[in-house]
Design an enzyme around this catalytic site. Structure first.
Site, PDB file in Angstrom:
ATOM      1  N   PHE A   1      -3.431  -0.969   6.882  1.00  0.00           N
ATOM      2  CA  PHE A   1      -4.118  -2.237   6.645  1.00  0.00           C
ATOM      3  C   PHE A   1      -5.306  -2.060   5.707  1.00  0.00           C
ATOM      4  O   PHE A   1      -5.297  -1.208   4.836  1.00  0.00           O
ATOM      5  CB  PHE A   1      -4.504  -2.902   7.964  1.00  0.00           C
ATOM      6  CG  PHE A   1      -3.317  -3.286   8.812  1.00  0.00           C
ATOM      7  CD1 PHE A   1      -2.285  -4.048   8.291  1.00  0.00           C
ATOM      8  CD2 PHE A   1      -3.214  -2.853  10.126  1.00  0.00           C
ATOM      9  CE1 PHE A   1      -1.179  -4.398   9.057  1.00  0.00           C
ATOM     10  CE2 PHE A   1      -2.109  -3.190  10.903  1.00  0.00           C
ATOM     11  CZ  PHE A   1      -1.097  -3.965  10.366  1.00  0.00           C
TER      12      PHE A   1
ATOM     13  N   ALA B   1      -2.927   0.624  12.763  1.00  0.00           N
ATOM     14  CA  ALA B   1      -4.350   0.625  12.413  1.00  0.00           C
ATOM     15  C   ALA B   1      -5.110  -0.527  13.049  1.00  0.00           C
ATOM     16  O   ALA B   1      -6.333  -0.480  13.127  1.00  0.00           O
ATOM     17  CB  ALA B   1      -4.516   0.572  10.901  1.00  0.00           C
TER      18      ALA B   1
ATOM     19  N   ARG C   1       2.662   7.792   7.022  1.00  0.00           N
ATOM     20  CA  ARG C   1       3.039   7.566   8.416  1.00  0.00           C
ATOM     21  C   ARG C   1       4.534   7.287   8.539  1.00  0.00           C
ATOM     22  O   ARG C   1       5.176   6.839   7.597  1.00  0.00           O
ATOM     23  CB  ARG C   1       2.267   6.370   8.984  1.00  0.00           C
ATOM     24  CG  ARG C   1       0.780   6.602   9.125  1.00  0.00           C
ATOM     25  CD  ARG C   1       0.087   5.327   9.553  1.00  0.00           C
ATOM     26  NE  ARG C   1       0.220   4.283   8.547  1.00  0.00           N
ATOM     27  CZ  ARG C   1       0.021   2.983   8.773  1.00  0.00           C
ATOM     28  NH1 ARG C   1      -0.298   2.567   9.980  1.00  0.00           N
ATOM     29  NH2 ARG C   1       0.156   2.115   7.797  1.00  0.00           N
TER      30      ARG C   1
ATOM     31  N   TRP D   1       6.472  -0.744  -8.292  1.00  0.00           N
ATOM     32  CA  TRP D   1       7.657  -1.354  -7.663  1.00  0.00           C
ATOM     33  C   TRP D   1       8.776  -1.471  -8.682  1.00  0.00           C
ATOM     34  O   TRP D   1       9.932  -1.164  -8.403  1.00  0.00           O
ATOM     35  CB  TRP D   1       7.303  -2.730  -7.099  1.00  0.00           C
ATOM     36  CG  TRP D   1       8.382  -3.329  -6.245  1.00  0.00           C
ATOM     37  CD1 TRP D   1       8.483  -3.270  -4.891  1.00  0.00           C
ATOM     38  CD2 TRP D   1       9.525  -4.084  -6.689  1.00  0.00           C
ATOM     39  NE1 TRP D   1       9.617  -3.924  -4.456  1.00  0.00           N
ATOM     40  CE2 TRP D   1      10.274  -4.425  -5.542  1.00  0.00           C
ATOM     41  CE3 TRP D   1       9.993  -4.477  -7.943  1.00  0.00           C
ATOM     42  CZ2 TRP D   1      11.454  -5.166  -5.617  1.00  0.00           C
ATOM     43  CZ3 TRP D   1      11.178  -5.213  -8.021  1.00  0.00           C
ATOM     44  CH2 TRP D   1      11.893  -5.543  -6.857  1.00  0.00           C
TER      45      TRP D   1
ATOM     46  N   PHE E   1       2.860  -8.260  -8.520  1.00  0.00           N
ATOM     47  CA  PHE E   1       4.017  -8.910  -7.912  1.00  0.00           C
ATOM     48  C   PHE E   1       4.677  -9.858  -8.912  1.00  0.00           C
ATOM     49  O   PHE E   1       4.087 -10.212  -9.941  1.00  0.00           O
ATOM     50  CB  PHE E   1       3.606  -9.671  -6.645  1.00  0.00           C
ATOM     51  CG  PHE E   1       3.535  -8.802  -5.409  1.00  0.00           C
ATOM     52  CD1 PHE E   1       4.488  -8.930  -4.401  1.00  0.00           C
ATOM     53  CD2 PHE E   1       2.539  -7.855  -5.260  1.00  0.00           C
ATOM     54  CE1 PHE E   1       4.439  -8.122  -3.272  1.00  0.00           C
ATOM     55  CE2 PHE E   1       2.477  -7.047  -4.133  1.00  0.00           C
ATOM     56  CZ  PHE E   1       3.429  -7.183  -3.136  1.00  0.00           C
TER      57      PHE E   1
ATOM     58  N   THR F   1       3.891   1.454  -1.138  1.00  0.00           N
ATOM     59  CA  THR F   1       4.535   1.494  -2.449  1.00  0.00           C
ATOM     60  C   THR F   1       3.605   2.114  -3.486  1.00  0.00           C
ATOM     61  O   THR F   1       4.024   2.959  -4.293  1.00  0.00           O
ATOM     62  CB  THR F   1       4.942   0.072  -2.882  1.00  0.00           C
ATOM     63  OG1 THR F   1       5.810  -0.492  -1.898  1.00  0.00           O
ATOM     64  CG2 THR F   1       5.651   0.085  -4.230  1.00  0.00           C
TER      65      THR F   1
ATOM     66  N   LYS G   1       7.054  -7.304   9.167  1.00  0.00           N
ATOM     67  CA  LYS G   1       6.345  -6.600   8.106  1.00  0.00           C
ATOM     68  C   LYS G   1       7.242  -5.665   7.299  1.00  0.00           C
ATOM     69  O   LYS G   1       7.009  -5.411   6.133  1.00  0.00           O
ATOM     70  CB  LYS G   1       5.175  -5.810   8.705  1.00  0.00           C
ATOM     71  CG  LYS G   1       4.248  -5.207   7.662  1.00  0.00           C
ATOM     72  CD  LYS G   1       3.043  -4.561   8.333  1.00  0.00           C
ATOM     73  CE  LYS G   1       2.118  -3.963   7.292  1.00  0.00           C
ATOM     74  NZ  LYS G   1       2.722  -2.818   6.590  1.00  0.00           N
TER      75      LYS G   1
ATOM     76  N   LYS H   1       0.828  -1.210   0.000  1.00  0.00           N
ATOM     77  CA  LYS H   1       0.000   0.000   0.000  1.00  0.00           C
ATOM     78  C   LYS H   1       0.864   1.262   0.000  1.00  0.00           C
ATOM     79  O   LYS H   1       0.571   2.224  -0.709  1.00  0.00           O
ATOM     80  CB  LYS H   1      -0.939  -0.025   1.205  1.00  0.00           C
ATOM     81  CG  LYS H   1      -1.976   1.077   1.216  1.00  0.00           C
ATOM     82  CD  LYS H   1      -3.062   0.846   2.235  1.00  0.00           C
ATOM     83  CE  LYS H   1      -2.557   0.872   3.661  1.00  0.00           C
ATOM     84  NZ  LYS H   1      -2.097  -0.420   4.181  1.00  0.00           N
TER      85      LYS H   1
END
Length: 565
Positions: free
Chosen positions: A310, A282, A103, A418, A390, A82, A114, A80
């Protein structure tokens, strides 16, 4: 089929970031109409907006706020941040005036599983290693303020306890910016009278501290001080709340936070301005960056691209019910990030098999995406689904997801930021601009503040999660009555829930139905201005995984970070 180029394939995020050519931060500021008096420099590439810089923004018009959220994620996250960075870069490349508002990372997940919060690949904010480690010291200042308050509370007990605090009902915990399960429950004050009053205590991770939430929801330093004074730290022997204001220490807490309250200006690898400030989780807190940073970004640009942690069931719901009310801002549109791998997991595929093509599992998992789409629609907001591609995504899987969205009239764009940076987000940017042009937001919260606390909780469970009902523990039932009698009944609620499922059971994937969410406890965050609702077994102090990411991190002889993603 791999979609990454040979050049990208063998490079890590940190290696890509370290090769970025950064502009002096004053040059980035100048592109926004800011000068040296509007900045407080932290070297060449980081700065805080000064009080002067923030003050000059009040008379400016507010640009469009775009909220980036996602479906329920896998444990590794769905990119998210990215996509947030890549979308900002794409709009910038199209000649739009844009500022990203994100954030700050917490060291807990950075060293755990993570990862950080600076994006990835060629869609990153830089200097990446600084931001993911100590940055400008904001989280350290919040930790210090939190623990100063804890020390003051225990000193108050030791020095006569003028406020008649019941040592068994102290709710203020200590904090550390780390995943450390051994600190969840501790004993303090042992060793005799000179060492304080013995009692049970515990640590929260810093991003779960109410001070983090207060800093992120304050409009300015005056509002910050007023909110800090309202924080409940304990209850007295008559079971009445004791606040920071009762202790008369809101002044020193504000002093410790006077610099941390100023947002941080950095840049992306493509020199798009970014304000990174505050970092509440979150799944525990409200999961949004600071109001000061978001408002500043919207004043400085025509488009503010911001994120909420999230899935849409957590960060976006809290953005729309909590942050919009505190900030007085409303999003013009929402971007819902979806990944093939997460949809396949929601369709029944295990983590070890996510790299294998599986159209059936993807189709089965689409119900999760649909629920988040339905939720955003219920708020009256236009949206776009961003397929964050991905390496292992097959052409057939991508085609199946795009076909579903087309059949359901869901605006969708394939995103390859990405690998390609802003260029890979142009399709998303153009789709978003078209949606903004063709749709006017008619934002409406799903509950009124005047609704009873129980009804607000039930509304979120039924309308956002798709659950059947809620079940309150005996303790939570008592708290509902106590909180209402204390005058807190008209505050919004902040659900503390697993991020992996729409329900409170992390193993219940997809789009479950007929489930009941179990409320075990309520927690007053009166300074932040919401009531935390603890569900399931979600904890405010995470633990490290069996193989923490920290095990791969190091530094070379020149002081450069190694293995930071």
């Amino acid at each position: 089929m791999t979609v990454h180029t040979k050049q990208t394939k063998h490079k890590t995020d940190i290696e890509i970031a370290q090769q970025a050519s950064m502009k002096h931060i004053s040059e980035i500021a100048a592109s926004l109409g800011l000068d040296e008096n509007d900045l407080e420099l932290f070297g060449k590439y980081k700065a805080k907006l000064s009080n002067n810089g923030l003050a000059k923004l009040h008379t400016k018009e507010t640009g469009k706020v775009i909220l980036v959220t996602s479906i329920n994620p896998t444990p590794a996250g769905e990119g998210k941040s990215t996509v947030t960075v890549g979308l900002g870069d794409a709009l910038h490349s199209l000649g739009k005036k844009v500022v990203i508002a994100m954030r700050e990372p917490s060291l807990g997940p950075t060293l755990g599983l993570k990862g950080g919060a600076t994006g990835g690949g060629y869609a990153q904010v830089v200097p990446m290693e600084d931001i993911n480690l100590h940055f400008t010291g904001d989280l350290h200042a919040i930790t210090t303020a939190n623990n100063a308050l804890a020390a003051i509370v225990d000193n108050h007990l030791q020095q006569g306890n003028e406020l008649n605090i019941d040592s068994r009902r102290i709710v203020w915990k200590r904090a550390i910016d780390m995943n450390d399960r051994a600190l969840r429950h501790i004993l303090i004050g042992l060793g005799g009278p000179m060492n304080g009053v013995p009692r049970e205590d515990g640590f929260d991770i810093t991003v779960a501290s109410e001070i983090m939430a207060v800093l992120c929801l304050a409009k300015d330093i005056v509002d910050l001080k007023e909110r800090l004074a309202k924080m409940v730290v304990a209850y007295n022997v008559d079971k009445q709340p004791v606040t920071v204001g009762d202790l008369k220490v809101e002044g020193v807490l504000t002093l410790l936070l006077k610099d941390a309250v100023k947002p941080n200006l950095v840049q992306t690898m493509e020199h798009t301005p970014a304000l990174i400030h505050g970092g509440p989780f979150a799944n525990i807190a409200h999961g949004c960056n600071s109001i000061i940073a978001t408002t500043a970004a919207a004043k400085l640009a025509d488009y503010c691209i911001t994120e909420a942690g999230f899935g849409a069931d957590l960060g976006a719901e809290k953005f729309l019910h909590i942050k919009t009310r505190s900030a007085g801002i409303e999003p013009a549109a929402v971007v819902i990030v979806a990944t093939i791998r997460a949809l396949k997991m929601h369709g029944g595929v295990t983590k070890t098999d996510l790299h294998l093509e599986n159209i059936k599992a993807l189709s089965d998992g689409l119900a999760n995406l649909q629920k988040h789409v339905d939720s955003i629609k219920s708020f009256g907001l236009p949206f776009v689904v961003a397929i964050n591609r991905f390496v292992d995504d097959s052409e057939a899987e991508i085609a199946a997801l795009q076909s579903y969205c087309d059949n359901e009239n869901i605006p969708v764009a394939l995103t390859e930021v990405w690998e390609k940076g802003g260029e890979g987000g142009v399709e998303l940017a153009q789709t978003l601009l078209k949606v903004l042009e063709e749709n006017e937001a008619s934002f409406r919260p799903l509950y009124f503040l005047s609704d009873p606390l129980e009804e607000k909780i039930r509304t979120v469970v039924q309308k956002v999660y798709g659950g059947k009902d809620v079940e309150f523990s005996a303790k939570a039932r008592i708290q509902l009555k106590e909180f209402t009698s204390n005058g807190w009944g008209e505050l919004p609620i902040c659900m503390a829930k697993t991020q992996y499922s729409l329900s409170d059971n992390p193993k219940l994937l997809g789009r479950p139905s007929d489930f009941v969410v179990h409320i075990r406890e309520l927690k007053p965050s009166i300074g932040a201005g919401f009531i935390v609702v603890l569900t399931g077994d979600v904890m405010t102090m995470p633990g490290l995984p069996k193989q923490p990411a920290a095990m791969n991190m190091d530094v070379d002889q020149h002081g450069n970070a190694i293995g930071l993603f």
